[in-house]
Design an enzyme around this catalytic site. Structure first.
Site, PDB file in Angstrom:
ATOM      1  N   GLU A 116       0.949  -1.135   0.035  1.00 18.48           N
ATOM      2  CA  GLU A 116      -0.043   0.007   0.068  1.00 18.48           C
ATOM      3  C   GLU A 116       0.870   1.283   0.162  1.00 18.48           C
ATOM      4  O   GLU A 116       0.530   2.412  -0.547  1.00 18.48           O
ATOM      5  CB  GLU A 116      -0.894  -0.134   1.262  1.00 18.48           C
ATOM      6  CG  GLU A 116      -2.212  -0.956   1.321  1.00 18.48           C
ATOM      7  CD  GLU A 116      -3.019  -1.125   2.359  1.00 18.48           C
ATOM      8  OE1 GLU A 116      -4.142  -0.875   2.025  1.00 18.48           O
ATOM      9  OE2 GLU A 116      -2.439  -1.533   3.471  1.00 18.48           O
ATOM     10  N   GLU A 138      -4.408  -9.622   2.783  1.00 19.81           N
ATOM     11  CA  GLU A 138      -5.282  -9.128   4.022  1.00 19.81           C
ATOM     12  C   GLU A 138      -6.444 -10.122   4.245  1.00 19.81           C
ATOM     13  O   GLU A 138      -6.677 -10.541   5.331  1.00 19.81           O
ATOM     14  CB  GLU A 138      -5.402  -7.699   4.195  1.00 19.81           C
ATOM     15  CG  GLU A 138      -4.537  -6.881   4.554  1.00 19.81           C
ATOM     16  CD  GLU A 138      -3.794  -6.424   3.220  1.00 19.81           C
ATOM     17  OE1 GLU A 138      -2.952  -5.341   3.456  1.00 19.81           O
ATOM     18  OE2 GLU A 138      -3.765  -6.868   2.189  1.00 19.81           O
TER      19      GLU A 138
END
Length: 711
Positions: A116, A138
């Protein structure tokens, strides 16, 4: 020391080097957030900055979020947690939108929060390392990318390309990242990484994210674009069919992605934070983080391995029996570079077993995942034979013949004389007590159980079973071998069925009991899927084969009778007996079981199962509870009886060995998260209605009474 080192060079380029103190990898922990706050203050105070470079002082770029912190997040602190995430993202957004070039110099793997951060950069350069992995995994921990990963992925790739990566948590290498357009350049050294980053900044003095350019359109279109709208009309139903409502993370990812694609970037980031907070404070993410992160790491670090014994590597492995299991073990061993002697009663049978490896390796070559030269090398490591003499020098021999004690004793005695000094003799039995099988061995201290799961090439778990006299050194060697071939070891003590086969049997038996009670078979299968089990009990019984289950059950009853115990056969045993001896339906391999297997069509439940059908209106939730409780309670009994020595092995083994509902974090964690006092009460209700198999073990009642989790 700060988690982010701030350096400004002679070209007025700020180099931000991530270096989390007291950690081998960078994570988004409190140290990082504090450092990021300080860095942004410095950046805001300096107007004379030409560009910004993200780099790492660690061996990898950035590991992701701090799971030790995330597992502590609770619903009571949801607002505080949400604000903390929003503040961190605002800092990254400031860097991203300052108007100067931002480059990520990726010296290795960047996953989760690390990827990210990389996506915040306008330009990404990666070290040309085949070991590097990128992506947002995730979802595999019950979470979603909460640091802007969803928002930026959708805007860079489009909904149709981003959603599979996000919802499946796919990791990819440098080449795939380049083909997606997410990596723009590669470098062959860390020095070249920095040089290229500086060069790109100098060549692009004004820069912004493509999606921040006025008029930018999401690739493939927004949710209202006809082609995308058509996909989104059916996507939720397809997702629900896959998750059966057990896993909220993929649904939250889809919602955040679609909703975020309809608003501006900053609003989309807030939407993402809300969904992330919802998942991070939920029990399911805690269950999954506890087992899939902390539990797996504990096992991989050797928590169940005897300490103070030197690490060991197998150099030559013998395998007795080239059937499905033996062939699979040979493949798993040879494909990690270990020479294998695959023995059967004839050379033809051994060659047939080797052809299994040929088929799997050929498939990898066809897919471009393996070179023809490597395939030929791995195949050359498998020596087929019908002669025990060829086992000479093996430091590990694994018998994988039929579940017959006399046959296993025979092949053990024939092969063991060729075992290297202090070598290990192992049995791949799934049910027979290791201590009894070890009686055929010349040295029962060097005898152990290595229970692989079918198909071996796909199943990660290996259950290591200690016999009564198995030495600590033998256990350590077995543990090391399992890790050497890339599998996941759990350690259990000896008993009939050990842990996995014993508990897995309770799941199948419960399904057969429900059939005997007159419940429609389709309802039984669906209830199991909605509980979170990957396959229904009737389907899995067909895979195992009814004849094998009958054989194992008969062996168990014989053993109990020899010990002076008489146990009446269950309704499940009666169902199997009728299927085999009345209806000649023996399972999938025989072409007919609880399901029909038409040649060119999907399998379907056999209409003859109406033989047991009655008007049983049991609720779906009652069936779900029966499936989960019958396994969880027996797992606690395994702990109580000493079959299992650790809760970590129980939870990991239940998921990876028997497919226990992954959303629960494992069979023991299911009870912990249910609430032990509530679990005892529910077990009592089930016991009164259905029998003693639902009786709460004393260990569970004791922990519930003291409000202590089983850990």
């Amino acid at each position: 020391m700060s988690a982010i080192q701030y350096q400004k060079n002679e070209d007025n380029i700020v180099i931000l080097t991530f270096d989390s103190p007291n950690q081998s990898a960078n994570t988004m922990n409190a140290d990082f957030r504090t450092a990021l706050d300080e860095v942004v203050v410095q950046l805001q105070a300096d107007e004379d900055i030409a560009g910004i470079i993200f780099r790492s002082a660690k061996k990898t770029f950035f590991a992701g979020g701090d799971l030790d912190e995330l597992i502590q997040a609770t619903p009571e602190h949801a607002t505080e947690f949400f604000n903390m995430i929003e503040e961190m993202k605002a800092k990254l957004r400031y860097i991203e939108t300052r108007g100067i070039p931002v480059v990520a110099a990726l010296n290795g793997t960047a996953l989760g929060g690390g990827w990210e951060i990389a996506l915040c950069a306008h330009h990404r350069i990666a070290l040309n390392d085949p070991k590097s992995k990128f992506g947002l995994p995730e979802v595999t921990l019950g979470l979603l990318p909460g640091g802007g990963g969803i928002v930026r992925s959708v805007r860079l790739l489009g909904l149709q390309n981003a959603l599979p990566l996000l919802m499946e948590g796919k990791q990819f290498g440098v080449d795939k990242a380049r083909s997606l357009g997410l990596i723009h350049e590669i470098a062959d050294s860390t020095d070249e990484l920095l040089e290229k980053a500086i060069a790109w900044i100098k060549a692009n003095p004004k820069s912004q994210q493509p999606f921040d350019v006025k008029g930018y359109k999401i690739p493939g279109g927004s949710p209202s674009t006809p082609a995308v709208a058509q996909m989104l009309a059916i996507a939720p139903a397809m997702l629900r069919d896959k998750t059966k409502g057990c896993y909220p993370a993929p649904e939250a990812i889809m919602s955040a992605a679609v909703e975020g694609a309809q608003v501006d970037v900053d609003t989309a980031l807030t939407i993402e934070s809300r969904y992330f907070t919802y998942l991070a404070t939920s029990q399911i993410s805690k269950n999954m983080i506890g087992t899939f992160w902390h539990g797996l790491n504990a096992i991989k670090s050797g928590a169940s391995r005897p300490q103070d014994i030197e690490k060991w590597k197998a150099t030559k492995v013998g395998i007795l029996g080239a059937g499905m299991m033996g062939a699979g073990i040979a493949y798993a061993t040879a494909s990690t570079g270990i020479p294998v002697v695959l023995k059967d009663i004839s050379l033809e049978a051994a060659e047939k077993g080797k052809s299994y490896s040929q088929k799997l390796l050929d498939k990898k070559v066809a897919q471009g995942r393996l070179s023809a030269e490597k395939r030929d090398h791995f195949l050359s490591l498998i020596q087929t034979t019908a002669s025990n003499e060829d086992l000479a020098g093996c430091d590990l021999i694994i018998e994988a013949v039929f579940e017959n004690p006399a046959l296993k004793a025979q092949v053990t005695q024939e092969a063991e004389q060729y075992l290297a000094s202090n070598g290990v003799m192992a049995s791949n039995t799934s049910t027979l007590p290791i201590t009894e099988l070890a009686q055929a061995s010349r040295n029962d201290q060097n005898f152990i159980g290595l229970h692989f799961f079918s198909p071996v090439d796909k199943m990660q778990l290996v259950e290591i079973i200690k016999g009564k006299n198995t030495s600590a050194e033998t256990l350590a060697k077995a543990f090391d071998f399992v890790q050497q071939i890339g599998k996941l070891p759990i350690v259990v003590n000896d008993s009939r069925g050990f842990f996995t086969s014993r508990v897995f049997g309770t799941f199948i038996q419960e399904g057969l009991r429900l059939l005997a009670e007159g419940v429609h078979p389709a309802r039984i299968e669906m209830a199991a899927l909605k509980a979170g089990m990957p396959v229904g009990p009737l389907a899995i019984q067909d895979e195992v084969s009814l004849t094998l289950s009958e054989h194992v059950a008969n062996e168990r009853y014989k053993a109990l009778e020899a010990q002076g115990q008489t146990i009446p056969k269950s309704p499940a045993d009666d169902v199997i007996h009728s299927m085999i001896h009345e209806f000649n339906r023996k399972g999938k391999a025989a072409g007919a079981g609880f399901y029909d297997y038409p040649a060119n069509a999907k399998k379907q439940l056999w209409s003859g199962l109406s033989h047991w059908k009655k008007d049983n209106d049991i609720s779906e939730q009652e069936m779900i509870d029966r499936f989960l409780f019958v396994q969880a309670l027996d797992t606690v009994r395994c702990l109580e009886e000493g079959v299992l020595e650790s809760v970590v092995d129980a939870n990991v083994g239940s998921i990876f060995g028997i497919g226990f509902a992954a959303w629960t974090g494992g069979a023991v964690q299911f009870l912990n998260q249910y609430g032990l006092a509530k679990a005892v009460t529910r077990a009592k209700v089930l016991e009164n209605k259905y029998g003693e198999r639902f009786k709460a073990p004393q260990l569970l009642r004791d922990r519930a009474a003291h409000a202590q989790p089983i850990q």
